[in-house]
Scaffold this motif. Structure first.
Motif, PDB file in Angstrom:
ATOM      1  N   LEU A   1       0.821  -1.211   0.000  1.00 22.79           N
ATOM      2  CA  LEU A   1       0.000   0.000   0.000  1.00 22.79           C
ATOM      3  C   LEU A   1       0.856   1.263   0.000  1.00 22.79           C
TER       4      LEU A   1
ATOM      5  N   MET B   1       0.525   3.960  -2.942  1.00 18.74           N
ATOM      6  CA  MET B   1       0.133   5.342  -2.667  1.00 18.74           C
ATOM      7  C   MET B   1       1.194   6.344  -3.134  1.00 18.74           C
TER       8      MET B   1
ATOM      9  N   LEU C   1      -7.953  -0.126  -5.400  1.00 10.87           N
ATOM     10  CA  LEU C   1      -7.484   1.231  -5.673  1.00 10.87           C
ATOM     11  C   LEU C   1      -7.959   1.771  -7.013  1.00 10.87           C
TER      12      LEU C   1
ATOM     13  N   GLU D   1      -9.926  -2.803   1.718  1.00 11.45           N
ATOM     14  CA  GLU D   1     -10.604  -1.520   1.518  1.00 11.45           C
ATOM     15  C   GLU D   1     -10.469  -0.645   2.752  1.00 11.45           C
TER      16      GLU D   1
ATOM     17  N   SER E   1      -6.766   0.484   3.078  1.00 10.88           N
ATOM     18  CA  SER E   1      -6.390   1.505   2.091  1.00 10.88           C
ATOM     19  C   SER E   1      -7.016   2.855   2.422  1.00 10.88           C
ATOM     20  N   GLU E   2      -8.225   2.848   2.974  1.00  8.78           N
ATOM     21  CA  GLU E   2      -8.857   4.103   3.406  1.00  8.78           C
ATOM     22  C   GLU E   2      -8.004   4.763   4.493  1.00  8.78           C
TER      23      GLU E   2
ATOM     24  N   SER F   1      -4.807   6.252   3.033  1.00  7.46           N
ATOM     25  CA  SER F   1      -5.042   7.466   2.241  1.00  7.46           C
ATOM     26  C   SER F   1      -5.100   8.712   3.101  1.00  7.46           C
ATOM     27  N   THR F   2      -5.269   8.537   4.433  1.00  8.66           N
ATOM     28  CA  THR F   2      -5.330   9.696   5.329  1.00  8.66           C
ATOM     29  C   THR F   2      -3.936  10.108   5.843  1.00  8.66           C
TER      30      THR F   2
END
Length: 309
Positions: free
Chosen positions: A191, A195, A257, A300, A303-304, A307-308
């Protein structure tokens, strides 16, 4: 009910603390962590009391364990590479530290101890699915110390009547898991690369398989174990028998993604386990109502969180 979590500022521990506090039967959670692997920010906004210090400090354990009904022992010296570089330090924390936790629990009296072990105790030559009754053959100091910890848990149950539950973790992943040098876990590594727009690095051909377990499932099992006081002196696999190759994992992440991910291959890591898959029969007997979070859903959620960052 008052619960103490050693290593509670770490990846698994901080997720567990949140799940414990959300349960109506648990009123207080205390954390013991020296913050060598965990991070204080993992507990930001969480109503848990932090006792900062080592599990080798008997006085600190006595203070934290006072009035406890259960202890979840997650504190360890990770990753395995650190124990390989300094086996004595790994033994002191992972084996002697477990002994200190058990002694502190015995001094309090009546405390239920749930403790983390590792599938690595099986070694590299594994018959699939991996059964708890198979001969252990640790190939690293980290795995040997975890096996010693399992033995101490069983011994304290039989010798002193202490209620224990040793759980062998299989490839746990999820939010708060660190990525970077020194942390070999594949999901955060993939990940972090995705990213950042970098290729995913796969050691070997990528067909090696793992039994991935979402951290929320681990927290659910441990919370139920604490509330129901589930006792089993012999190790219990905390894995559900899934088998996913690293290339399949990369494909799932592509789908999650929504864009193509480039994969590069490097030489296999020396001593890396080719395949890992838990026999979950004993776990399902003890926790028949637990439904694991599917891999896709766990990716999911993870990954959320990534993303932060």
């Amino acid at each position: 009910m008052r619960v103490v979590v050693t290593g509670g500022a770490g990846f698994i521990g901080a997720n567990l603390v949140r799940t414990l506090l959300a349960h109506p039967g648990i009123s207080q959670v205390a954390v013991v962590d020296d913050l060598s692997a965990g991070d204080r920010t993992n507990l930001a906004g969480v109503a848990a009391t932090l006792h900062e210090g080592s599990i080798l400090d008997a006085a600190l354990l006595d203070e934290a364990f006072a009035g406890a009904h259960a202890v979840v022992h997650l504190a360890a010296l990770p990753p395995a590479s650190r124990s390989a570089a300094d086996p004595l330090a790994g033994h002191h924390v992972n084996a002697t530290g477990t002994l200190e936790v058990l002694e502190a629990a015995r001094r309090v009296g009546g405390v239920h101890v749930v403790a983390a072990s590792s599938a690595s105790v099986h070694g590299t030559e594994r018959e699939l699915p991996e059964r708890e009754t198979a001969r252990a053959a640790p190939r690293t100091p980290h795995a040997a110390a975890k096996l010693a910890a399992e033995a101490y848990l069983g011994a304290y149950h039989h010798c002193y009547g202490l209620g224990v539950l040793p759980l062998r973790f299989f490839n746990v992943f999820g939010p708060l898991q660190p990525a970077g040098p020194g942390y070999p876990a594949v999901v955060p590594a993939f990940l972090a690369a995705a990213m950042a727009g970098r290729p995913l690095t796969v050691h070997g051909d990528g067909r090696q398989t793992r039994d991935f377990t979402y951290v929320g499932t681990v927290a659910q099992v441990i919370t139920e174990a604490v509330v129901r006081r589930v006792v089993h002196p012999d190790p219990v696999n905390l894995g559900f028998g899934s088998r996913t190759s690293l290339l399949e994992l990369a494909g799932e992440l592509e789908s999650v993604l929504g864009h193509r991910l480039e994969v590069t291959h490097t030489a296999p890591r020396p001593g890396d386990v080719r395949d890992s898959r838990a026999d979950g029969s004993r776990l399902r007997e003890l926790f028949p109502t637990v439904v694991p979070v599917p891999l896709r859903e766990g990716l999911e959620r993870t990954s959320e969180w990534f993303s932060t960052l």
